[in-house]
Design a protein around this motif. Structure first.
Motif, short mmCIF file in Angstrom:
data_model
loop_
_atom_site.label_atom_id
_atom_site.label_comp_id
_atom_site.label_asym_id
_atom_site.label_seq_id
_atom_site.Cartn_x
_atom_site.Cartn_y
_atom_site.Cartn_z
N PRO C 268 0.82 -1.22 0.00
CA PRO C 268 0.00 0.00 0.00
C PRO C 268 0.86 1.27 0.00
N ASP C 269 2.09 1.18 0.47
CA ASP C 269 2.95 2.37 0.47
C ASP C 269 3.81 2.47 -0.79
N ILE D 6 0.47 -8.80 3.99
CA ILE D 6 0.72 -8.59 2.57
C ILE D 6 1.74 -9.57 2.02
N ARG D 7 2.83 -9.71 2.73
CA ARG D 7 3.92 -10.52 2.19
C ARG D 7 5.00 -10.68 3.25
N ASN D 49 11.25 -0.35 -0.14
CA ASN D 49 11.33 -0.24 1.31
C ASN D 49 12.80 -0.35 1.72
N LYS D 69 4.99 -8.00 6.46
CA LYS D 69 4.42 -6.66 6.32
C LYS D 69 2.91 -6.80 6.26
N TYR D 71 -1.02 -4.63 6.02
CA TYR D 71 -1.53 -3.54 5.21
C TYR D 71 -1.47 -2.18 5.91
N ALA D 119 3.77 -2.63 9.73
CA ALA D 119 3.03 -2.09 8.59
C ALA D 119 3.86 -1.07 7.82
N MET D 121 7.57 0.83 6.80
CA MET D 121 9.04 0.89 6.74
C MET D 121 9.41 2.07 5.87
#
Lengths: 326, 326, 326, 326
Positions: C268-269, D6-7, D49, D69, D71, D119, D121
């Motif tokens: 999302p970032d 997310i992953r 990131n 990570k 959301y 969430a 970074m």
């Protein structure tokens, strides 16, 4: 001395189940030029000569001959004359006696390898740009023979001094004895290599690939067709020769190397690369040790005069397993 | 006749901003053997000779010489003698007069190209296995010169009959005139090609890459460093030669070809491949038409005796844009 | 809002000669799941659903629908309800009415594109590891649709705000108007892109390849089979999306992109990459300008309700040729 | 249940000689985002990131945490609440306590693995198109964790039922017990895999490469820099996951997998691929058996609360050497 030997040309192998072998080599990406109930004639995609690998169905899986192409029939006669003058028995095979081949002769070389010379082979369509026919590893052309002999120094001297080969790379043991040597006529790393081992035997026949991805593709295709077990070693890179390699065993155990990553050896001032037998990067620049089978097993060769298997003997230099050949 | 010319060896180019050129060729993946305020000596990663490309900073971006390596100093003398015997003026450059090079001589060839011959060049470390130094397109070695000449038939006859080159592929127009020819001494597709165009000019210098991905990597690296505009044509595949190619213009407009995908041309019974000038697959087996610049622009060459630019003239055969060279 | 649209799923194209199209797509490396006299169902090698490309033989080569797969039948119902609630007419195609597909519905999206949604499609064997069946460019799976629309800002708002897509990259003109946008549901660069042009039209369908060499292999195979003329643009790399790309025209002119080189867009970032319309690296990170056909030509789409071609109109932003889409 | 994980995000490893480790990972092709005397922050070329691998110099080479990570911070709070509600102790690390990272929490998962969630970074420049900075294997991004656990069935149930992971592939023994499982949140083959072995341990961290040639290039570069001995297994292809793989040991023995050749797992109707433990194609589609070290050795993990090494125990299912993990 220079008898105008051009390059390694073909190998004649005996296999015990022709259909089985044909299926294997076709999966690997060879082109089948011709086949009948006794023989299969195979070539690479860029080859304009009839075949570079001839398989004959026989009872025993042995090597009938490894062959070099010479420039002309005159060179062939001169070369035969040279062998006779030094007392080597020459066996002529007149034109017509071998399919698709001109006149040829065979000798047993000083270390006992069955060697054939010819100048002429039938031409066929080169399939270099028939990409729609590319399969498996997309084998391009024959590149070299790798032979196990009892006395590498003798083979080295003979091929360089008598037959006009040049050395690209070689390995010495801790007493500076030549352990293995890579010799060429065409300006690649080799047409033939000799290594210290039980000999005479044919360790493998190398075939050239167009790029590294063809080797990876070849692995995937072979595995998907049930030939994963035929992959003996690799992929990896040899320090010696810089080859990106894969070793395969055909259904009878004859060993085929897929090979890419050579360099040009045309220059007289190119200094042969010397490797120490115990340099770990020599055999395997990266990747794993070769399995025992790779060190121990090789194909028996026939006597060109009697048609009988040539007895093998112990090598002159002491065998030291991990690195005695590449 | 065979004067034992081994291969194309080096090119000597004039550039107008040495630092700018040095940065470009380094980005492209050349090794800088040496450089000073006047000259940069560049080589490929597998080359064991000092350089294959010599850049000199001068006012005009021209070609000083294209050079062939011969087998020995004796061959060099014989070759010079041959040129003199046929009335070609020979300019000797004695050992010491050119850095890192033995004695050499230069002639203007019949079509006006400045050609140099030498036997000896300093040896340097071959960096073939210094993969940590690989950059850009990872240029391996010099492969060929491509020259625009007014009369291809004459160049063809001269290089084959007088200098012992062999033809691998050639193009004919609709009247069967030779439009372009690819000639070799080493058994690759070419050491030199001649095409019908305003001549004499040097169209490009070809350098060999180890595999197709090196060419793609080269494009990415060049683009990321601001050299996207230096990519003139490609990547694509030539029908003629089967090369996977990329054409670049250096900061002065000298053209470099990155090249992979050749085949072995060692055999005397290899039949030269004949292409029709209007066969659309000849130039570009796939990919786009070459831009106009590729057809129209090439580097001016110098007179080896006067040091002045050689005036160019119209080619003998009528120019037909889309396919007059490869 | 998130209706659990999973990914782009299939395209339904009309072609005028089914056998001709079938031959083309097979050469390109698609798997033919099924075919009869009216239709061919094609998929990529890793696809476990019945097809991602459906060709129907018809009089005009147009686009019947581009389709998205949603998570479940409940999502499908909710999505249909949403469209109806906002006044968009929904056309249901009940299960059984389309071969191998569950119930589906179609709408004309705000810019006039014929869009289909479905949750269920028949499963078939995934051929990912049947490397022996790999052919041509070895097409792996459908990746995205690229659509020409009159008002990109509107499509952008609608797909992001109404349908829950996210933006990975976008292009703005010199007044900061959105010129083109790449939107995704699966975490790749896109499932759909919209560009400012005469719309609505389908510019191309993108298919994913496993690696860059598959794209080169695809070019070679297509050329060797007589399809060189179907290669419209590339190989090259887009700055936008980082794709290593090739654009092909099928026998009816529908455009296919072969695509490799994406990146993960799961976060999302992740900040959408913004490109200036006139940044030369955007369209073509390296390689040549796109030909005019690539800018001008695209496939006409059908009205999902009337079955008639949708009339195209001028785009909202002024067309500026060299860079109006990627 | 779906907490919007997310992953896989990063791993925190302890190493005993930071400079030595930094040199290794840089040779391998990681980007060094930041480093000081205590820590090195590494990332792949496409990562936006701050890091995906954090090395801390400590006395023992252990695993401090493997991180996912999520959301948003709301998801993070919900997830922490969930763990607490089921009696799992949560250790918060507030924003500022870890460089470049937002607030995070850690738990010991049911099998004893130290797991972190976050969430946020810091963002850094993505270097995807800085091809001039590509080195070694050109590592692109983190792909997955592979963990040895005593009870795979329990991990499988927990990650799927409690944390919302999906299964792409799994291995069963001859009694249909789950031997190993590949689970994902992002639609690739996995974010985490669990295998039956002495646990809890971290077997390896997988990093994604852009193509197969990058893996070959990585081998060549590592070998040329003296890291050949760090190559433990490969290159080869796994049947399970279809990955083209290479396993490396870093200077402390932590294992890194270079990985390419995955497929899209986005679809709810994708049926997990089931492998028999004794299917020879599962582990190694082609290529050699893994060495003993690959089966026996893995990194010890720390207790997130005590900071002490977690004691390992025997796996639930009987170990059967040749194929107990991939």
């Amino acid at each position: 001395m220079n008898f105008n030997i051009i390059r390694c040309g073909r190998a004649v192998l005996h296999v015990t189940d022709l259909e089985r072998s044909k299926a294997f080599y076709e999966a690997l990406g060879f082109v089948i030029t011709e086949s009948d109930s006794d023989c299969v004639y195979l070539r690479g995609l860029e080859e304009h000569n009839h075949h570079s690998l001839l398989l004959k169905e026989k009872d025993e899986p042995v090597v009938e001959a490894i062959s070099y192409k010479v420039y002309s029939d005159e060179d062939l006669d001169q070369l035969a004359g040279h062998f006779e003058s030094e007392g080597t028995k020459v066996k002529w095979l007149e034109k017509g006696s071998q399919h698709a081949l001109g006149r040829a002769f065979r000798i047993q070389d000083p270390q006992g390898l069955p060697v054939e010379f010819y100048a002429e082979m039938d031409s066929v369509d080169r399939l270099l740009q028939r990409y729609d026919l590319y399969r498996g590893a997309k084998v391009q052309r024959i590149d070299h023979f790798n032979c196990a002999v009892k006395d590498v120094q003798q083979s080295y001297d003979y091929y360089i001094n008598e037959l006009g080969f040049a050395c690209s790379e070689y390995t010495v043991d801790d007493k500076d004895n030549i352990w293995a040597a890579w010799l060429h006529r065409k300006p690649s790393v080799h047409d033939v290599a000799f290594m210290n081992s039980d000999g005479p035997r044919l360790h493998h026949i190398g075939f050239w690939l167009k790029d590294p991805m063809s080797l990876i593709d070849g692995c995937d295709v072979l595995a998907s067709m049930g030939y994963a077990k035929n992959i003996e070693r690799g992929p990896g890179r040899h320090g010696l020769s810089n080859a990106f390699f894969l070793y395969l065993r055909d259904p009878d155990g004859h060993r085929i190397e897929l090979y890419n990553g050579d360099y040009l050896t045309s220059d007289p001032d190119f200094k042969p690369v010397k490797w120490d037998l115990n340099d770990p990067l020599r055999q395997t620049f990266w990747g794993h040790e070769a399995p025992d089978s790779w060190f121990d097993e090789a194909s028996i060769v026939l006597d060109v005069h009697t048609g009988e298997p040539v007895e093998t003997g112990e090598p002159k230099l002491k065998k030291t397993k991990p690195q005695f050949m590449i």
